[in-house]
Design a protein around this motif. Structure first.
Motif, mmCIF file in Angstrom:
data_model
loop_
_atom_site.group_PDB
_atom_site.id
_atom_site.type_symbol
_atom_site.label_atom_id
_atom_site.label_comp_id
_atom_site.label_asym_id
_atom_site.label_seq_id
_atom_site.Cartn_x
_atom_site.Cartn_y
_atom_site.Cartn_z
ATOM 1 N N THR A 1 0.835 -1.204 0.000
ATOM 2 C CA THR A 1 0.000 0.000 0.000
ATOM 3 C C THR A 1 0.866 1.248 0.000
ATOM 4 O OG1 THR A 1 -1.670 -1.207 1.295
ATOM 5 C CG2 THR A 1 -1.894 1.191 1.168
ATOM 6 N N LEU A 2 1.938 1.242 0.780
ATOM 7 C CA LEU A 2 2.859 2.382 0.815
ATOM 8 C C LEU A 2 3.487 2.612 -0.549
ATOM 9 C CD1 LEU A 2 4.522 4.543 2.287
ATOM 10 C CD2 LEU A 2 6.081 2.735 3.032
ATOM 11 N N ALA A 3 3.954 1.547 -1.190
ATOM 12 C CA ALA A 3 4.597 1.676 -2.496
ATOM 13 C C ALA A 3 3.617 2.201 -3.544
ATOM 14 C CB ALA A 3 5.171 0.333 -2.930
ATOM 15 N N LEU A 4 2.432 1.617 -3.595
ATOM 16 C CA LEU A 4 1.429 2.064 -4.564
ATOM 17 C C LEU A 4 0.924 3.459 -4.221
ATOM 18 C CD1 LEU A 4 -0.622 -1.227 -5.102
ATOM 19 C CD2 LEU A 4 1.036 -0.183 -6.656
ATOM 20 N N GLY A 5 0.860 3.762 -2.913
ATOM 21 C CA GLY A 5 0.431 5.099 -2.496
ATOM 22 C C GLY A 5 1.375 6.169 -2.992
ATOM 23 N N VAL A 6 2.679 5.918 -2.881
ATOM 24 C CA VAL A 6 3.674 6.866 -3.381
ATOM 25 C C VAL A 6 3.570 6.981 -4.895
ATOM 26 C CG1 VAL A 6 6.153 7.290 -3.649
ATOM 27 C CG2 VAL A 6 5.241 6.505 -1.448
ATOM 28 N N LEU A 7 3.349 5.849 -5.580
ATOM 29 C CA LEU A 7 3.211 5.840 -7.040
ATOM 30 C C LEU A 7 2.027 6.693 -7.493
ATOM 31 C CD1 LEU A 7 4.275 4.613 -9.711
ATOM 32 C CD2 LEU A 7 2.657 2.727 -9.358
ATOM 33 N N VAL A 8 0.912 6.596 -6.791
ATOM 34 C CA VAL A 8 -0.273 7.395 -7.113
ATOM 35 C C VAL A 8 -0.073 8.850 -6.692
ATOM 36 C CG1 VAL A 8 -2.728 7.742 -6.559
ATOM 37 C CG2 VAL A 8 -1.862 5.439 -7.030
ATOM 38 N N ALA A 9 0.616 9.042 -5.576
ATOM 39 C CA ALA A 9 0.756 10.391 -5.019
ATOM 40 C C ALA A 9 1.564 11.317 -5.917
ATOM 41 C CB ALA A 9 1.407 10.309 -3.636
ATOM 42 N N ILE A 10 2.592 10.811 -6.584
ATOM 43 C CA ILE A 10 3.494 11.679 -7.353
ATOM 44 C C ILE A 10 2.768 12.423 -8.467
ATOM 45 C CG2 ILE A 10 5.510 11.698 -8.876
ATOM 46 C CD1 ILE A 10 6.700 9.480 -7.110
ATOM 47 N N PRO A 11 2.100 11.726 -9.409
ATOM 48 C CA PRO A 11 1.384 12.488 -10.449
ATOM 49 C C PRO A 11 0.218 13.302 -9.892
ATOM 50 C CG PRO A 11 0.908 10.141 -10.646
ATOM 51 C CD PRO A 11 1.999 10.279 -9.647
ATOM 52 N N THR A 12 -0.407 12.788 -8.838
ATOM 53 C CA THR A 12 -1.540 13.512 -8.246
ATOM 54 C C THR A 12 -1.102 14.855 -7.690
ATOM 55 O OG1 THR A 12 -2.657 11.433 -7.661
ATOM 56 C CG2 THR A 12 -3.363 13.420 -6.499
#
Length: 465
Positions: A197-208
């Motif tokens: 969840t942390l890894a995917l959260g960071v992945l989503v967070a950057i473009p957002t």
């Protein structure tokens, strides 16, 4: 953290405490949420009390015996606080250490010294995202607003051009990235893997954060062109310090928990053998409790000692750091109690049954439920814990990655359109010297962009992985 206690598992799998049909349960859910909304918005009751009363109202409307409804609520409250309470406390201590030692200011000043002109909004979003990792949103706002106002004033920048990226960085971290309370509670509720969840959260967070921050700030600056209010530029907390910790040491302290938790997730994927010694070691050091505790202990040597803090100042600092989170802990705990009441009355099973007949994807359903509760209550945390309780049964047959995406869908929905029933709305309004209309055009729209973009990215990822 990703493994619930035996008591929690038992509470999640008991027979429903009521035999009410779907119609009655649906009415009970709406009535319980309506009670919470009414108490928070109309009567200005604290969210902890509102969630407590709303949980009991839910049980009553569902036809559950009052004693069993009370047991469900207290069980959910206890297991939730047991799961995330220590983590919230450690995060608060780390945040206080960063603020009082001057470590946060050191990161801010170092990045700003290397930025200027068109790069300044990007510098602000970077600062806010890094600082926002261990800090609660409100703490981050209070910490960064003086910097935002000073940069806007001294550099003659538009306030929105500097402020929106900072707010976006803080908000995205708060809603999507553990160890913030909302994502942690959702991870517990749906039994997701924290590292994934942390890894995917960071992945989503950057473009957002790029879209909602530096890019949207150009539009926001045209919509609302206001100067930085002089009256809101306070003295920085560390101006009286003779020494401050170094940039590298401070950054390493902040990022240590993230590195440890991501390392655990990577080892779990690569090794995939619970009996392997390496994996067992990383399972320990990568657990959120140990990761955050290690960061706090490291901070004593990398943050406090370089700032000249003796050991006699450590206890008062910890006490001051813990005091403001009492309300947060109670709200999160009461949210867990509400979630357990939803489960024990059979609402979770009802959502699962109904969703099987719908064509709507589970991730979109989770996002919509979180949006509805966020709009009604104004609280991202209440929206997250309530929505997580409602959709938790949907995660039973999900893969590890999709369970993590379910958490992120809930987190994204919980940020949708902050308005007058959200404390953050008034915090931003007062600090930036805006009127209600200007706050809606900037802050509220920014929050909506974050929610929609992050939700869309989560749905896109679900098609790929």
């Amino acid at each position: 953290m990703t493994r619930l206690s035996v008591e929690m598992l038992a509470a999640d799998t008991v027979e429903p405490i009521t035999s009410a049909g779907h119609a009655q349960l649906g009415i009970a859910v709406l009535a319980g949420i309506a009670v919470i909304v009414l108490l928070i918005t109309k009567f200005k009751l604290h969210a902890f009390l509102s969630l407590t009363i709303g949980s009991l109202a839910l049980g009553a409307f569902a036809g559950a015996p009052l004693d069993k409804a009370i047991t469900s609520f207290t069980t959910g409250l206890g297991t939730t606080v047991a799961g995330v309470g220590v983590l919230i406390a450690l995060g608060a201590i780390l945040g206080k250490m960063l603020a009082d030692s001057g470590g946060a200011d050191q990161i801010v000043d170092t990045i700003l010294a290397k930025a200027g002109g068109r790069s300044m909004p990007w510098a602000m979003v970077l600062i806010a995202s890094v600082i926002g990792l261990p800090l609660f949103f409100e703490v981050g706002v209070v910490l960064l607003i003086p910097v935002v106002l000073m940069v806007a004033k001294r550099g003659n920048y538009s306030l929105m051009r500097i402020g929106i990226p900072a707010l976006a960085g803080l908000s995205v971290m708060h809603g999507l990235v553990p160890p913030h309370p909302g994502p942690l509670v959702a991870i517990d509720a749906v039994k997701a893997n924290l590292g994934v969840t942390l890894a995917l959260g960071v992945l989503v967070a950057i473009p957002t954060v790029i879209i909602a921050g530096p890019l949207f700030s150009k539009v926001a600056a045209r919509w609302v062109d206001v100067p930085a209010p002089d009256r809101m530029i306070p003295q920085r907390a560390t101006e009286d310090l003779e020494k401050r910790p170094g940039f590298g040491a401070t950054l390493a302290t902040i990022l240590l928990p993230v590195v440890l938790m991501l390392s655990k997730a990577l080892v779990d994927i690569v090794v995939d053998d619970p009996e392997n010694t390496v994996q067992r070691v990383f399972d320990v050091i990568g657990s959120p409790l140990i990761a955050l505790l290690a960061s706090v202990l490291l901070g004593i040597f990398t943050l406090l000692r370089p700032a000249g803090f003796g050991k006699e100042r450590l206890t008062p600092l910890v006490e001051k750091g813990l005091a403001p989170i009492a309300g947060i802990l109670l709200i999160v705990g009461a949210g867990g109690g509400f979630k357990q009441t939803l489960i024990d009355t059979g609402v979770g099973a009802m959502i699962l049954d109904i969703s099987e007949d719908w064509s709507i994807p589970a991730l979109l359903l989770a996002w919509l439920i979180a949006v509805a509760i966020r709009l009604a209550t104004g609280s991202a945390t209440v929206a997250t814990v309530s929505a997580a309780g409602l959709v938790a049964p949907l995660a039973a047959d999900m893969s590890t990655t999709h369970a993590a995406l379910l958490v992120l869908a809930i987190g994204a929905g919980s940020l949708f359109f902050s308005h007058v029933n959200d404390a953050g709305f008034w915090l931003v309004k007062e600090y930036f010297g805006l009127d209600v209309g200007q706050t809606i055009k900037t802050w509220s729209v920014m929050e909506t962009i974050i929610s929609v973009v992050a939700g869309g990215l989560v749905l896109l990822l679900s098609l790929i992985i």
